[in-house]
Design an enzyme around this catalytic site. Structure first.
Site, PDB file in Angstrom:
ATOM      1  N   SER A 118     -14.343  26.695   6.774  1.00 58.11           N
ATOM      2  CA  SER A 118     -15.204  27.356   7.260  1.00 58.11           C
ATOM      3  C   SER A 118     -15.094  28.397   7.592  1.00 58.11           C
ATOM      4  O   SER A 118     -16.379  29.626   6.855  1.00 58.11           O
ATOM      5  CB  SER A 118     -16.444  26.395   9.206  1.00 58.11           C
ATOM      6  OG  SER A 118     -15.221  26.521   9.933  1.00 58.11           O
ATOM      7  N   LYS A 145     -20.914  31.945   8.740  1.00 60.48           N
ATOM      8  CA  LYS A 145     -21.889  33.025   9.679  1.00 60.48           C
ATOM      9  C   LYS A 145     -22.940  33.423   8.776  1.00 60.48           C
ATOM     10  O   LYS A 145     -24.333  33.429   9.287  1.00 60.48           O
ATOM     11  CB  LYS A 145     -21.126  33.541  10.326  1.00 60.48           C
ATOM     12  CG  LYS A 145     -20.282  31.877  11.582  1.00 60.48           C
ATOM     13  CD  LYS A 145     -20.679  31.717  12.807  1.00 60.48           C
ATOM     14  CE  LYS A 145     -20.286  31.047  13.975  1.00 60.48           C
ATOM     15  NZ  LYS A 145     -20.814  30.003  13.885  1.00 60.48           N
ATOM     16  N   GLU A 194     -24.350  37.318  19.840  1.00 60.51           N
ATOM     17  CA  GLU A 194     -22.558  37.407  20.410  1.00 60.51           C
ATOM     18  C   GLU A 194     -21.900  36.618  19.680  1.00 60.51           C
ATOM     19  O   GLU A 194     -22.308  37.013  18.230  1.00 60.51           O
ATOM     20  CB  GLU A 194     -22.894  36.373  21.507  1.00 60.51           C
ATOM     21  CG  GLU A 194     -22.877  34.662  20.710  1.00 60.51           C
ATOM     22  CD  GLU A 194     -23.832  33.818  19.471  1.00 60.51           C
ATOM     23  OE1 GLU A 194     -24.899  34.937  20.197  1.00 60.51           O
ATOM     24  OE2 GLU A 194     -23.380  33.426  19.107  1.00 60.51           O
TER      25      GLU A 194
END
Lengths: 404, 265
Positions: free
Chosen positions: A384, A95, A117
């Site tokens: 990830s 991210k 968010e």
């Protein structure tokens, strides 16, 4: 196949074939046009790219290794498995690639306040981190249920100086957090940039987030060519909104020999309200700014979803994935909660890597596929994120004793 | 001319301001919606704007979110809203606009919804998240069905977009008087007159101003610079307060009338 990655999609209005676009209230239209213009300027600007590369290398910790998972490979007895180690990045997931790109953009646009968010909290932590780093006020919206199941990340965001707002509407997970972030944005549009965390939402977000995440695939492609002197046969990634998957897949789209599979959250099985596999139980719709596959009832109300993984527990999927599926370029499947938890444990025990529950869905698919492939075939799975945030939840699900 | 256009033409010839009232359909149930619609018709409401409840109303503030939730809980669906409008049409010719999120039309079948809405007696659609850039076929279908395409203009809308929007819209232009979601405000925005003047430079369409008007004084202030005012959350809040009590219709209607009296001569 070469047309796939060419500049034909998205079109000038952000459409990937029949998907994508910009379906937002009027208040957001002009700000999105400004964001789009500034983003495409930055994309062409060597100074911006240089600054981004600098922070990705020195602060975020890129490049990440492409790691040969030798024991997992041996155990499964088929294809050779490589893991793209996004879990080793600062803050623990892919991210931050996007959060770093967008904060630099926000800075150039003169924005003084950041909102985001978050589902699992990884995007919230990444956004809180880059906000702290650049001294910008940060507000994170997170469903109340997710706050509970990812409490560690709530503490991390607060320590980083972000305000975490628990969202109590609806099923209190990621979708409601996005609604609330969009409401905040509409209200504070002049001061605030919304760092949307996935390849979803109104144009330019899907293309912008994909481009900030494509570094995963760019590195992996270079690394596998160095290590194996050939391209992989299969790429595997989990798909919530779909940013880690599109980031890995995108640079390989023109390599027709490379197969790709995206893994959605199968939850408790493909029955209404029990899963978040939009390509299994979903249909075409418009939600939160874009047209794509969504889980909805016969009247167009958005359905409840379920996944053990907060980051995949979302009723819609990124528009570019819907398009790649129509083009038969990427195959989409799902892994259930149980399979993901099995994969979580297997990777921990065999490789000494505790994966995020989200990434465990990709590993679960690798466990299915690798044994059916030849030993000279190559798989790259996107790891990830790391699973530190999931340890308490997994322990509870697996019935492990926790010391009192 | 449909009912919206007729009404605004009549208001203009009478030198009167228009009064647009928003309520959530099915809040607390569709029978109450029918009764409220009929009662509003008698106290000076010029256009009834009915919100079709959606699970994810991201342009709405808390008051209207809760109304949508109550609407969904009472079993309100787009087909049932259209049925209710048919029953309202037996007794009232108040122009009706549906305030709706795009996914509900999309799911129903875009063309079919427009056709069915026109058949039921709807006069216009305000699709919150369908900007003119995404809506070419929509406008054609709406014209064919005789429905007005109501578009929003926001404080963030620059001049060249205002020009685009007012060219594409019909019936009236809805100016969202502040940046934010729907909801009541202590003070109305002070940029209304400037913005309505900008809009008027590009169009003859009447301008209705909404978002944040909650009392007679604000209604009067806003009406000075527009052809119509829109009041929503303040009324929805009254509906929430009286709920399913037998006083619901008279109490809410009394409040609706107090605002009508403030702007009508």
């Amino acid at each position: 196949m070469s047309a796939i990655a060419s500049s034909t999609v998205p079109d000038a209005h952000g459409h990937f074939g029949p998907y994508g676009g910009r379906y937002v209230p009027e208040t957001l239209m002009h700000p999105l046009q400004e964001l789009e213009a500034e983003y495409f300027r930055c994309q062409q600007d060597p100074e911006f790219q240089k600054e981004l590369q600098y922070y990705l290398r020195e602060f975020v910790g890129r490049p990440t290794p492409l790691y040969y998972a030798e024991r997992l490979t041996r155990e499964l007895g088929g294809a050779k498995i490589y893991l793209k180690r996004e879990d080793l990045l600062h803050t623990g997931a892919h991210k931050i690639n996007n959060a770093m790109g967008q904060i630099l953009l926000a800075k150039r646009m003169g924005k003084t306040r950041i909102i985001a968010e978050t589902g699992a909290g990884q995007h919230g932590v990444a956004t809180a981190t880059v906000s702290a780093m650049f001294g910008v006020k940060c507000v994170i919206y997170m469903g109340e249920v997710d706050c509970e199941r990812q409490m560690l990340n709530v503490f991390r965001m607060k320590m980083l100086g972000a305000e975490v707002v628990p969202v109590k509407a609806g099923q209190k997970t990621l979708k409601e957090a996005v609604n609330e972030a969009m409401r905040d944005w509409v209200t504070n549009i002049r001061s605030t940039h919304y760092i949307l965390g996935t390849a979803y939402g109104a144009h330019p977000y899907p293309v912008m987030v994909r481009n900030f995440q494509r570094i995963i695939g760019d590195e992996a492609r270079r690394q596998i060519l160095e290590q194996e002197e050939r391209l992989p046969d299969l790429l595997v990634a989990c798909v919530g909104g779909g940013s880690n998957a599109i980031g890995l897949f995108y640079p390989f789209l023109d390599d027709s020999s490379v197969k790709m599979v995206g893994v959605e959250a199968g939850g408790l099985g493909i029955k209404p309200e029990q899963h978040a596999a939009r390509f299994q139980g979903g249909s075409l719709g418009v939600l939160q700014g874009t047209r794509s596959y969504i889980l909805q009832d016969e009247n167009g109300q958005i359905q409840l979803t379920h996944s053990v993984s907060a980051g995949l527990d979302y009723a819609a999927v990124g528009p570019e994935h819907a398009w790649l599926r129509d083009e038969n370029r990427v195959e989409y499947t799902y892994a259930t909660d149980d399979k993901a938890l099995e994969a979580f444990m297997k990777l921990a025990r065999l490789e000494g890597i505790i994966p995020a529950l989200e990434s465990s869905h990709a590993i679960a698919e690798v466990i299915q596929r690798a044994p059916k492939m030849r030993k000279d075939e190559l798989i790259i799975a996107n790891l990830s994120g790391r699973g530190d945030k999931d340890v308490a939840q997994a322990a509870q699900k697996l019935g492990l004793e926790m010391p009192k | 001319m449909n009912r919206i256009e007729e009404r605004f033409a009549r208001l203009k010839s009478q030198g009167q301001k228009g009064y647009v009232v928003y309520i959530g359909a099915g809040d607390p149930n569709l029978e109450a919606t029918r009764q409220l619609a009929l009662a509003f018709d008698k106290v000076g409401v010029d256009v009834l704007e009915l919100g079709v409840p959606f699970s994810d109303p991201l342009a709405d503030g808390l008051v209207n979110q809760l109304a949508a939730q109550r609407g969904l809980e009472s079993g309100t669906t787009p087909p049932k809203v259209l049925e209710t409008i048919k029953t309202i049409r037996k007794e009232s010719q108040t122009p009706i606009v549906l305030y709706i999120y795009f996914n509900l039309l999309h799911r129903y079948g875009f063309k079919k919804f427009i056709y069915d809405a026109a058949q039921a007696g709807v006069d216009g659609l305000l699709v919150l998240d369908l900007p003119p850039e995404e809506s070419e076929n929509y406008e054609v279908m709406m014209r064919e069905a005789g429905l007005c395409v109501i578009y929003l203009v926001a404080p963030t809308t620059p001049d060249e977009r205002i020009e685009l929007i007012v060219k594409r819209g019909t019936g009236f232009v809805y100016y969202v008087s502040r940046e934010g979601v729907t909801g009541m405000q202590v003070k109305v925005s002070d940029t209304i007159a400037t913005m309505t003047a900008k809009i008027r430079a590009h169009t003859q369409l009447p301008i209705a101003v909404g978002f944040g008007i909650s009392n007679p004084e604000q209604a009067r202030t806003v009406a000075a610079s527009a052809e119509a005012i829109v009041v929503g959350s303040a009324i929805v809040n009254q509906i929430a307060q009286y709920g399913k009590s037998k006083d619901l219709v008279p109490k809410v209607t009394e409040f609706v009338k107090s605002l009508a009296d403030a702007i009508k001569k």
